[in-house]
Design a protein around this motif. Structure first.
Motif, short mmCIF file in Angstrom:
data_model
loop_
_atom_site.label_atom_id
_atom_site.label_comp_id
_atom_site.label_asym_id
_atom_site.label_seq_id
_atom_site.Cartn_x
_atom_site.Cartn_y
_atom_site.Cartn_z
N GLY A 104 0.79 -1.22 0.00
CA GLY A 104 0.00 0.00 0.00
C GLY A 104 0.82 1.27 0.00
O GLY A 104 2.05 1.26 0.10
N ALA A 105 0.09 2.39 -0.06
CA ALA A 105 0.72 3.71 -0.17
C ALA A 105 1.41 4.13 1.11
O ALA A 105 2.22 5.02 1.13
N GLY A 106 1.06 3.48 2.25
CA GLY A 106 1.68 3.86 3.51
C GLY A 106 3.15 3.58 3.55
O GLY A 106 3.84 4.03 4.47
N ASP A 107 3.68 2.79 2.63
CA ASP A 107 5.09 2.45 2.62
C ASP A 107 5.90 3.35 1.69
O ASP A 107 7.02 2.99 1.32
N VAL A 108 5.36 4.49 1.32
CA VAL A 108 6.13 5.45 0.53
C VAL A 108 7.08 6.17 1.46
O VAL A 108 6.70 6.63 2.55
N ARG A 109 8.33 6.23 1.06
CA ARG A 109 9.34 6.89 1.88
C ARG A 109 10.12 7.91 1.06
O ARG A 109 10.06 7.92 -0.17
N VAL A 110 10.83 8.80 1.76
CA VAL A 110 11.66 9.80 1.10
C VAL A 110 12.90 9.11 0.57
O VAL A 110 13.65 8.48 1.33
N ALA A 111 13.12 9.20 -0.73
CA ALA A 111 14.28 8.56 -1.33
C ALA A 111 15.49 9.49 -1.33
O ALA A 111 16.62 9.04 -1.13
N ALA A 112 15.25 10.76 -1.55
CA ALA A 112 16.35 11.73 -1.58
C ALA A 112 15.79 13.12 -1.30
O ALA A 112 14.63 13.43 -1.62
N VAL A 113 16.61 13.95 -0.68
CA VAL A 113 16.21 15.33 -0.39
C VAL A 113 17.45 16.21 -0.53
O VAL A 113 18.58 15.78 -0.25
#
Length: 290
Positions: A177-186
């Motif tokens: 699901g969408a809850g596992d979206v994380r920041v890949a780079a900033v």
């Protein structure tokens, strides 16, 4: 004495005397004519004097009326100027008190989606656009957010200006699901973004406004507003005499107030200082305030 002498003399004397009498009659005739002319000229002179006096009175009244109207107009203008200065000195609108959350800190690996970060930025007063170029703008795609920060100071910390790019990645596949979206780079590995507004405290007006600078309003929107409300906006000093004359003609034909003829500046003056009442008195106030 020769026989013809007495007759001649008498005749001559008689003739002479008669001539003198005729001369006297002629002199009397001339005197009567002069008296008649004087008697006719006297009334004409008095009428001319009367006309001059009335002309002077009317001119004096006109000049006095014009000066009086000027004094009244200056009084109205001074009163309007004091109202405008007082209103703008204290702030045009009431600014509500805001309750902020903590700063939004973003780093690599943080569990956060683009939609959630976009909601925080919107709450902080940032605007979503197609291509951010000014402070306070941001753009969103499913896996990326670009934001141009506004430099600002808050209690205990500060937000620096400049552009920040945040990329996202989906972890664990679609089944998680969408809850596992994380920041890949900033940008910079870690970024501090403005805090969201949690609530606000409004005053008596119970209104909340967000001022928008003119340069941030698309030109086509500006032109559309002027075309509908005030086509000569840049050709008059705040009051459009042509628009007022057109509205006055329409009102006279209708016998009542059917058209205002107000410029955009007059509409602002009405909204800030007056009521929606349609009357000549309110229109006059509106003109001086504008």
């Amino acid at each position: 004495m020769p026989p013809g002498t007495g007759g001649k003399g008498a005749g001559g004397a008689g003739g002479k005397g008669a001539g003198s009498k005729g001369a006297g009659s002629k002199g009397a005739g001339k005197g009567s004519a002069k008296a008649l002319k004087v008697s006719r000229a006297a009334p004409a002179g008095r009428w001319e004097q009367a006309r001059q006096i009335w002309r002077w009175i009317w001119r004096s009244a006109a000049v006095g009326g014009a000066l009086g109207a000027l004094v009244v107009a200056l009084g109205f203008y001074r009163y309007a100027l004091e109202r405008v200065d007082s209103r703008f000195a204290g702030g045009v609108h009431q600014s509500p008190g805001r309750i902020y959350g903590g700063p939004v800190e973003v780093w690599e690996g943080l569990r956060l989606s683009a939609e959630e970060l976009a909601a925080d930025l919107t709450s902080a007063g940032y605007a979503q656009v197609a291509s951010p170029s000014k402070p306070g703008d941001f753009s969103v795609t499913p896996l990326q957010i670009r934001v141009v920060r506004r430099p600002a100071d808050y209690p205990g910390y500060a937000i620096k200006g400049g552009e920040v790019r945040v990329d996202f990645r989906q972890e664990g596949g679609a089944k998680e699901g969408a809850g596992d979206v994380r920041v890949a780079a900033v940008t910079g590995g870690r970024a501090l973004l403005p805090p969201p507004v949690l609530g606000s405290l409004r005053g008596e007006a119970n209104e909340e406004r967000s001022p928008v600078p003119l340069e941030r309003i698309p030109l086509i929107v500006q032109q559309a507003v002027m075309a509908m409300e005030d086509a000569r906006f840049y050709q008059h000093p705040g009051v459009d005499p042509i628009g007022l004359a057109r509205a006055m003609a329409q009102n006279l034909r209708a016998g009542r107030m059917v058209q205002g003829g107000s410029s955009l500046t007059q509409q602002l003056a009405k909204n800030l200082f007056l009521t929606p009442e349609r009357s000549w008195r309110r229109k006059l106030e509106e003109v001086f305030l504008a």
